[in-house]
Design a protein around this motif. Structure first.
Motif, mmCIF file in Angstrom:
data_model
loop_
_atom_site.group_PDB
_atom_site.id
_atom_site.type_symbol
_atom_site.label_atom_id
_atom_site.label_comp_id
_atom_site.label_asym_id
_atom_site.label_seq_id
_atom_site.Cartn_x
_atom_site.Cartn_y
_atom_site.Cartn_z
ATOM 1 N N GLU A 124 -2.003 5.412 2.304
ATOM 2 C CA GLU A 124 -2.969 4.358 2.631
ATOM 3 C C GLU A 124 -2.609 3.688 3.951
ATOM 4 O O GLU A 124 -3.491 3.433 4.791
ATOM 5 N N ASN A 163 -7.207 0.706 0.797
ATOM 6 C CA ASN A 163 -6.038 0.269 0.035
ATOM 7 C C ASN A 163 -6.426 0.094 -1.431
ATOM 8 O O ASN A 163 -6.990 -0.935 -1.823
ATOM 9 N N GLN A 207 0.845 -1.189 0.000
ATOM 10 C CA GLN A 207 0.000 0.000 0.000
ATOM 11 C C GLN A 207 0.878 1.235 0.000
ATOM 12 O O GLN A 207 2.057 1.170 0.359
#
Length: 422
Positions: free
Chosen positions: A146, A328, A142
């Motif tokens: 995020e 995500n 990610q």
């Protein structure tokens, strides 16, 4: 060995994560007061954005979700979409990711060199590995932003409880007795922590006496960690070796048993907060002394189902959960199967509330030697050739069964397991 350049890179990563966390934490604290309607609107908006992004950027999802009218999608329509398992995720890893620069080979190489200090892949991506309760290895990627959003969703309860005014009102230092390696979510979080809530790592792999010394010197305002480790520290507190007075105690990442809860509560004189946090993105926590976890439903939608994938009623044990990670967009997890066992309770303002029955890890004991499962898991999740594994205690050590897609030289893995500190 950590070089000066490694340290410079690690400091840059810490500053990047802290900046992102500082930007978003106030918003996450404010979300705690959202009404059911506000939460539902947020879920709908994020779900549509997530699936539109996945269909455009992820070949894996583009095939699975072809023909879906994203603009009219509602949360209740999720039940009509296909599910995905960890095995499917790993088998289709490269095509699942939405940045075409990313692939499993780069992630594996990145994790292999990330030992003591946090690093970012391509200067942007946090990479984590998890064995989970199944022992099947998973990789998760990610962006910094995020990841910071996920951390904020865990920190916000503590920030709100500490300072009603929010992040600007003060800060709290939490001693985190958990993973030390930044390949784990807890380890990466501790390695990059700073700002209104600071996590200070007390690695669970340390000798118990060294943990006690560090905590006595630190005098943390809050204590968080694996329940099995907190129970050991509770015994040290009762014996007078550990002398700390935290304002809160939180158990995380393992099943909190009634025995451990009682021991921890009596030793520190505080009701224990039970936190659930998965690398896949599902997170929540209970009230102090409570067993029912309120989940961050603004970050993940979780469907609790039985063996036949039918929704379960409150009070019924769910065999698994299908989670859809709303934050995500790099590695879209849409109806991803999480094999933890939950018991649903009546929701609170649209937020999922459940007690958790799964994720119990057993400590191995050999007379005066204690082996925490984390020490084995840290080795196994970095073994890129291992797809899943099972560890059993033997009279004088451990027996590891591993599933690999192809034959491989296990000498390095055996050497690393033999070198585990005890």
């Amino acid at each position: 060995m950590t070089t000066a350049t490694d340290q410079q890179d690690a400091n840059a990563v810490r500053n990047r994560v802290r900046t992102a966390l500082g930007v978003g934490l106030a918003d996450h604290v404010a979300r705690l007061a959202w009404t059911a309607d506000q939460l539902a609107a947020h879920q709908r908006s994020r779900l549509r954005a997530l699936i539109a992004h996945a269909c455009e950027r992820s070949p894996f999802h583009a095939r699975r979700l072809r023909g879906l009218d994203v603009g009219r999608l509602e949360v209740q329509d999720l039940a009509q979409l296909p599910t995905m398992t960890k095995a499917e995720m790993m088998a289709n890893f490269d095509e699942l990711l939405t940045d075409r620069r990313l692939d499993r080979a780069h992630v594996e190489e990145h994790l292999d060199v990330m030992t003591d200090e946090p690093r970012l892949l391509f200067g942007d991506y946090v990479c984590l590995a998890s064995g989970g309760s199944s022992g099947e290895r998973g990789l998760f990627v990610q962006t910094v932003e995020e990841y910071a959003g996920f951390v904020a969703s865990l920190m916000r309860w503590r920030v709100a409880a500490t300072t009603p005014a929010g992040p600007a009102g003060g800060s709290v230092v939490i001693a985190l007795v958990a993973a030390a390696s930044p390949v784990h979510s807890t380890g990466f979080g501790a390695a990059t922590s700073g700002g209104p809530v600071q996590l200070v790592a007390v690695p669970a792999t340390l000798d118990l006496s060294e943990m006690v010394d560090r905590l006595n010197a630190m005098q943390p305002s809050a204590l968080m960690g694996y329940p099995t480790k907190l129970a050991q520290l509770a015994a040290e507190q009762r014996a007078g070796n550990l002398r700390i007075s935290p304002g809160s105690v939180t158990a995380t990442s393992e099943l909190l048993t009634d025995e451990d809860r009682t021991a921890i509560t009596e030793a520190f004189g505080l009701p224990v907060v039970n936190q659930f946090a998965s690398t896949e993105g599902l997170a929540g926590q209970s009230d102090p002394g409570g067993s029912i976890v309120t989940f961050a439903s603004d970050m993940c939608i979780a469907e609790l189902v039985d063996d036949d994938n039918r929704p379960v009623e409150p009070g019924v044990v769910a065999s698994k959960a299908f989670l859809t990670n709303l934050h995500n967009f790099t590695q879209p997890l849409i109806r991803y199967e999480l094999t933890d066992r939950f018991i649903a309770h009546e929701p609170d303002g649209g937020r999922l509330r459940a007690s958790v029955e799964g994720r119990a890890d057993s400590i191995f004991r050999y007379r005066n030697v204690v082996l925490h499962p984390l020490t084995v898991r840290t080795v196994m999740v970095k073994a890129s050739s291992v797809r899943e594994y099972q560890v059993r205690q033997t009279p004088a050590g451990i027996h590891v069964d591993a599933v690999t897609p192809t034959p491989f030289d296990n000498s390095r893995l055996i050497a690393e397991l033999k070198s585990i500190p005890t």
